[in-house]
Design a protein around this motif. Sequence first.
Motif, mmCIF file in Angstrom:
data_model
loop_
_atom_site.group_PDB
_atom_site.id
_atom_site.type_symbol
_atom_site.label_atom_id
_atom_site.label_comp_id
_atom_site.label_asym_id
_atom_site.label_seq_id
_atom_site.Cartn_x
_atom_site.Cartn_y
_atom_site.Cartn_z
ATOM 1 N N GLU A 6 36.104 -1.993 -6.606
ATOM 2 C CA GLU A 6 37.413 -2.639 -6.728
ATOM 3 C C GLU A 6 38.416 -1.704 -7.399
ATOM 4 O O GLU A 6 39.570 -1.619 -6.979
ATOM 5 N N ARG A 10 41.776 -0.363 -5.761
ATOM 6 C CA ARG A 10 43.057 -0.563 -6.450
ATOM 7 C C ARG A 10 43.819 0.762 -6.553
ATOM 8 O O ARG A 10 45.034 0.802 -6.351
ATOM 9 N N GLU A 13 45.273 1.534 -3.213
ATOM 10 C CA GLU A 13 46.420 0.656 -2.968
ATOM 11 C C GLU A 13 47.658 1.151 -3.712
ATOM 12 O O GLU A 13 48.768 1.126 -3.177
ATOM 13 N N ARG A 17 51.203 2.289 -2.035
ATOM 14 C CA ARG A 17 52.526 1.798 -2.469
ATOM 15 C C ARG A 17 53.463 2.960 -2.814
ATOM 16 O O ARG A 17 54.622 2.969 -2.421
ATOM 17 N N LEU A 117 43.377 -6.265 -1.711
ATOM 18 C CA LEU A 117 42.848 -7.095 -2.790
ATOM 19 C C LEU A 117 43.599 -8.415 -2.923
ATOM 20 O O LEU A 117 43.021 -9.416 -3.338
ATOM 21 N N ASP A 118 44.875 -8.430 -2.543
ATOM 22 C CA ASP A 118 45.662 -9.659 -2.656
ATOM 23 C C ASP A 118 45.519 -10.566 -1.423
ATOM 24 O O ASP A 118 46.176 -11.597 -1.327
ATOM 25 N N GLY A 119 44.682 -10.164 -0.460
ATOM 26 C CA GLY A 119 44.433 -10.988 0.725
ATOM 27 C C GLY A 119 45.313 -10.658 1.918
ATOM 28 O O GLY A 119 45.045 -11.104 3.025
ATOM 29 N N THR A 120 46.370 -9.862 1.736
ATOM 30 C CA THR A 120 47.209 -9.438 2.861
ATOM 31 C C THR A 120 46.528 -8.276 3.583
ATOM 32 O O THR A 120 45.499 -7.769 3.113
ATOM 33 N N TRP A 125 52.445 -4.244 4.627
ATOM 34 C CA TRP A 125 53.089 -3.797 3.387
ATOM 35 C C TRP A 125 54.369 -3.105 3.660
ATOM 36 O O TRP A 125 54.772 -2.350 4.284
#
Length: 125
Positions: A6, A10, A13, A17, A117-120, A125
């Motif tokens: 995880e 992260r 991710e 971003r 991780l947020d389900g999207t 994005w």
Amino acid sequence: TTDLKELALRQKELELRRTLRELREGIDRFKVEYDKAKGNDKTKQEIFAQRVSADRSGYPRTLEELIETKILRRIPRDPMAPETPWVTLSYSDSIDSTVSDARDVWDVRSSSKAAALDGTTYDTW
């Protein structure tokens, strides 16, 4: 090991971003410089003056044009789909379109359909 996986996800991710922000800011800078050249602004860069034409939106035609105009040094890779190109949307495309008319680059997305991780999914994005 789940916590380590995880944490690694992260980190990727966060990299995605940052990379998307860098690309989108580059696209916006290109538009500003193009508009200066189109308006014959005294602060225009000559490289943009050569690109002005009536059939352009003012956004870069390709991501590579960001390098050609020295807006970016390189096109960063997509950390979630490093072997595939970025998905680009044109100014004339619908915001939720899954295909582009490829006339210019107004926005950029990951091509990864994996779940975040947020389900999207990363391609949203």
